[in-house]
Write a protein that holds these residues in place. Structure first.
Motif, PDB file in Angstrom:
ATOM      1  N   TYR A 127       0.858  -1.183   0.000  1.00  0.00           N
ATOM      2  CA  TYR A 127       0.000   0.000   0.000  1.00  0.00           C
ATOM      3  C   TYR A 127       0.895   1.234   0.000  1.00  0.00           C
ATOM      4  O   TYR A 127       1.783   1.363   0.850  1.00  0.00           O
ATOM      5  CB  TYR A 127      -0.886   0.023   1.250  1.00  0.00           C
ATOM      6  CG  TYR A 127      -1.858  -1.128   1.345  1.00  0.00           C
ATOM      7  CD1 TYR A 127      -3.051  -1.114   0.629  1.00  0.00           C
ATOM      8  CD2 TYR A 127      -1.590  -2.219   2.170  1.00  0.00           C
ATOM      9  CE1 TYR A 127      -3.957  -2.168   0.729  1.00  0.00           C
ATOM     10  CE2 TYR A 127      -2.489  -3.270   2.280  1.00  0.00           C
ATOM     11  CZ  TYR A 127      -3.674  -3.236   1.550  1.00  0.00           C
ATOM     12  OH  TYR A 127      -4.568  -4.282   1.653  1.00  0.00           O
ATOM     13  N   TRP A 128       0.646   2.146  -0.912  1.00  0.00           N
ATOM     14  CA  TRP A 128       1.528   3.312  -1.027  1.00  0.00           C
ATOM     15  C   TRP A 128       1.534   4.172   0.229  1.00  0.00           C
ATOM     16  O   TRP A 128       2.556   4.757   0.589  1.00  0.00           O
ATOM     17  CB  TRP A 128       1.134   4.159  -2.247  1.00  0.00           C
ATOM     18  CG  TRP A 128      -0.224   4.818  -2.161  1.00  0.00           C
ATOM     19  CD1 TRP A 128      -1.410   4.321  -2.622  1.00  0.00           C
ATOM     20  CD2 TRP A 128      -0.521   6.107  -1.601  1.00  0.00           C
ATOM     21  NE1 TRP A 128      -2.434   5.209  -2.383  1.00  0.00           N
ATOM     22  CE2 TRP A 128      -1.914   6.312  -1.758  1.00  0.00           C
ATOM     23  CE3 TRP A 128       0.242   7.098  -0.988  1.00  0.00           C
ATOM     24  CZ2 TRP A 128      -2.544   7.476  -1.307  1.00  0.00           C
ATOM     25  CZ3 TRP A 128      -0.382   8.257  -0.540  1.00  0.00           C
ATOM     26  CH2 TRP A 128      -1.756   8.435  -0.706  1.00  0.00           C
ATOM     27  N   GLU A 177       4.172   3.542   3.089  1.00  0.00           N
ATOM     28  CA  GLU A 177       5.583   3.852   2.909  1.00  0.00           C
ATOM     29  C   GLU A 177       6.042   4.762   4.046  1.00  0.00           C
ATOM     30  O   GLU A 177       5.230   5.409   4.713  1.00  0.00           O
ATOM     31  CB  GLU A 177       5.799   4.538   1.555  1.00  0.00           C
ATOM     32  CG  GLU A 177       5.686   3.603   0.376  1.00  0.00           C
ATOM     33  CD  GLU A 177       6.735   2.505   0.406  1.00  0.00           C
ATOM     34  OE1 GLU A 177       7.926   2.794   0.178  1.00  0.00           O
ATOM     35  OE2 GLU A 177       6.372   1.346   0.682  1.00  0.00           O
ATOM     36  N   ARG A 223       1.324  12.164  -7.745  1.00  0.00           N
ATOM     37  CA  ARG A 223       1.567  11.303  -6.571  1.00  0.00           C
ATOM     38  C   ARG A 223       2.358  10.067  -6.979  1.00  0.00           C
ATOM     39  O   ARG A 223       3.341   9.697  -6.323  1.00  0.00           O
ATOM     40  CB  ARG A 223       0.238  10.883  -5.933  1.00  0.00           C
ATOM     41  CG  ARG A 223       0.408   9.885  -4.783  1.00  0.00           C
ATOM     42  CD  ARG A 223      -0.937   9.352  -4.310  1.00  0.00           C
ATOM     43  NE  ARG A 223      -1.604   8.550  -5.303  1.00  0.00           N
ATOM     44  CZ  ARG A 223      -1.363   7.263  -5.558  1.00  0.00           C
ATOM     45  NH1 ARG A 223      -0.403   6.630  -4.875  1.00  0.00           N
ATOM     46  NH2 ARG A 223      -2.031   6.617  -6.481  1.00  0.00           N
ATOM     47  N   VAL A 224       1.917   9.430  -8.048  1.00  0.00           N
ATOM     48  CA  VAL A 224       2.589   8.222  -8.539  1.00  0.00           C
ATOM     49  C   VAL A 224       4.033   8.522  -8.902  1.00  0.00           C
ATOM     50  O   VAL A 224       4.951   7.764  -8.573  1.00  0.00           O
ATOM     51  CB  VAL A 224       1.828   7.640  -9.750  1.00  0.00           C
ATOM     52  CG1 VAL A 224       2.618   6.496 -10.384  1.00  0.00           C
ATOM     53  CG2 VAL A 224       0.436   7.154  -9.327  1.00  0.00           C
ATOM     54  N   LEU A 253       6.217   9.127  -5.714  1.00  0.00           N
ATOM     55  CA  LEU A 253       6.538   7.887  -5.011  1.00  0.00           C
ATOM     56  C   LEU A 253       7.535   7.041  -5.793  1.00  0.00           C
ATOM     57  O   LEU A 253       8.411   6.393  -5.204  1.00  0.00           O
ATOM     58  CB  LEU A 253       5.255   7.089  -4.761  1.00  0.00           C
ATOM     59  CG  LEU A 253       4.315   7.670  -3.706  1.00  0.00           C
ATOM     60  CD1 LEU A 253       2.972   6.949  -3.735  1.00  0.00           C
ATOM     61  CD2 LEU A 253       4.932   7.580  -2.317  1.00  0.00           C
ATOM     62  N   ARG A 254       7.423   7.067  -7.106  1.00  0.00           N
ATOM     63  CA  ARG A 254       8.351   6.299  -7.938  1.00  0.00           C
ATOM     64  C   ARG A 254       9.785   6.811  -7.754  1.00  0.00           C
ATOM     65  O   ARG A 254      10.741   6.033  -7.678  1.00  0.00           O
ATOM     66  CB  ARG A 254       7.943   6.381  -9.410  1.00  0.00           C
ATOM     67  CG  ARG A 254       8.744   5.446 -10.322  1.00  0.00           C
ATOM     68  CD  ARG A 254       8.297   5.537 -11.765  1.00  0.00           C
ATOM     69  NE  ARG A 254       6.939   5.056 -11.946  1.00  0.00           N
ATOM     70  CZ  ARG A 254       5.929   5.795 -12.408  1.00  0.00           C
ATOM     71  NH1 ARG A 254       6.140   7.053 -12.737  1.00  0.00           N
ATOM     72  NH2 ARG A 254       4.734   5.281 -12.559  1.00  0.00           N
ATOM     73  N   PHE A 274       9.276   3.714  -4.605  1.00  0.00           N
ATOM     74  CA  PHE A 274       8.100   2.869  -4.444  1.00  0.00           C
ATOM     75  C   PHE A 274       7.526   2.513  -5.808  1.00  0.00           C
ATOM     76  O   PHE A 274       7.283   3.375  -6.652  1.00  0.00           O
ATOM     77  CB  PHE A 274       7.023   3.576  -3.620  1.00  0.00           C
ATOM     78  CG  PHE A 274       5.734   2.793  -3.528  1.00  0.00           C
ATOM     79  CD1 PHE A 274       5.640   1.701  -2.678  1.00  0.00           C
ATOM     80  CD2 PHE A 274       4.641   3.142  -4.302  1.00  0.00           C
ATOM     81  CE1 PHE A 274       4.467   0.970  -2.598  1.00  0.00           C
ATOM     82  CE2 PHE A 274       3.455   2.420  -4.229  1.00  0.00           C
ATOM     83  CZ  PHE A 274       3.371   1.329  -3.377  1.00  0.00           C
ATOM     84  N   SER A 282       4.323   0.538  -7.420  1.00  0.00           N
ATOM     85  CA  SER A 282       3.011  -0.053  -7.099  1.00  0.00           C
ATOM     86  C   SER A 282       2.832  -1.438  -7.695  1.00  0.00           C
ATOM     87  O   SER A 282       1.976  -2.203  -7.244  1.00  0.00           O
ATOM     88  CB  SER A 282       1.890   0.865  -7.601  1.00  0.00           C
ATOM     89  OG  SER A 282       1.963   1.029  -9.015  1.00  0.00           O
ATOM     90  N   SER A 324      -6.323   0.227  -6.578  1.00  0.00           N
ATOM     91  CA  SER A 324      -4.995   0.540  -6.031  1.00  0.00           C
ATOM     92  C   SER A 324      -4.986   1.613  -4.954  1.00  0.00           C
ATOM     93  O   SER A 324      -3.928   2.082  -4.562  1.00  0.00           O
ATOM     94  CB  SER A 324      -4.062   0.982  -7.165  1.00  0.00           C
ATOM     95  OG  SER A 324      -4.552   2.184  -7.766  1.00  0.00           O
TER      96      SER A 324
END
Length: 281
Positions: free
Chosen positions: A116-117, A120, A138-139, A142-143, A147, A149, A179
């Protein structure tokens, strides 16, 4: 300081007042996420003495039929969001206190080793920031932090298919998107897909109808309500504090959040709905 406040509120008599007056002819819905066994035992021991548990399905049927005659006084629905692996060990507690729990699952995370993001290692400010920006940003953020997904990690955070099957005779499994994005921050097609695909995937996996969705983080707009209705759901759950009745909008059901607290005073205060009138919670 908060512990003192919750203790003072508990023994002020306000929770009893709210329970016996405001909650008496309403339906309260609680939302948990990942409480441990001792907290669950303590929480449901208290709640079972002061409320009457009903299933989410019972509430939806009452709203659809506009008939609350079969709903008990001080009715309470218990829900868990996300589908955390630790939920499985709570099954004996659910059975002991006869709690008809609903768990909302992320279809793309359960039965995998994906993470789950929001679990983290992020500080509160960063997490708050990520919940406010467009989903694509957001994606990307996090990448860059490492992170992924779609990655399978060594440890598992979500319920497995076997665990879900073991719980299914006593627990209703429903949708929490694919997700867990913040739907209101998604583009139209992405929001629609998250809502529609999770229903389809869970029905295929569980071989049961999926009639309810809990909007991740409680975030939704009229657009999400439209997509939810169009996908064939019967209800949608928010995290707006407050109580429900047969006159409630089934796609904007309110929930009370005890914040997975181990503090019994906090649980008692928050399950009574007092936080709906105080801002310091």
């Amino acid at each position: 300081m908060k512990k003192i406040v919750f203790a003072l509120l508990r023994y002020s008599g306000l929770p009893v007042l709210f329970r016996e007056v405001f909650q008496r002819n309403k339906v309260s819905i609680l939302v948990f996420h990942d409480i441990d066994f001792p907290t669950a035992e303590k929480s449901f021991a208290y709640l079972s003495k002061h409320y009457n548990f009903i299933s989410l399905e019972d509430l939806i049927a009452a709203i659809q039929n506009q008939d609350g005659s079969k709903l008990p006084k001080k009715a309470m629905v218990v829900t868990f969001d996300d589908g955390h692996v630790g939920n499985h060990e709570l099954l004996p507690v659910f059975k002991k206190y006869k709690v008809p729990v609903t768990i909302f699952l992320c279809s793309g995370i359960i039965d995998t080793s994906k993470h789950y993001w929001f679990l983290e290692e992020l500080n509160k400010e960063t997490l708050r920031y990520l919940k406010q920006i467009p989903n694509e940003e957001r994606v990307s953020f996090l990448r860059k932090k490492g992170f992924d997904s779609g990655k399978d990690y060594p440890d598992r955070q979500s319920l497995s298919a076997t665990q879900i099957e073991e719980m299914a005779t006593f627990v209703s499994m429903q949708s929490h998107t694919v997700s867990h994005p913040i739907l209101s921050n998604c583009e139209d097609e992405e929001s629609k897909w998250e809502i529609t695909e999770s229903k389809s995937a869970l029905e295929k996996k569980l071989k049961k109808p999926i009639n309810a969705i809990a909007y991740p983080n409680g975030s939704f707009t009229k657009r999400e309500v439209h997509f939810t209705k169009k996908a064939g759901y019967k209800c949608g759950l928010t995290v707006k504090p407050g109580f429900n009745s047969i006159r409630s909008n089934p796609f904007e059901l309110k929930r009370l959040d005890p914040n997975d607290s181990r503090n019994i005073n906090e649980l008692i205060v928050k399950s009574s709905g007092i936080q709906s009138i105080f801002s310091f919670f």
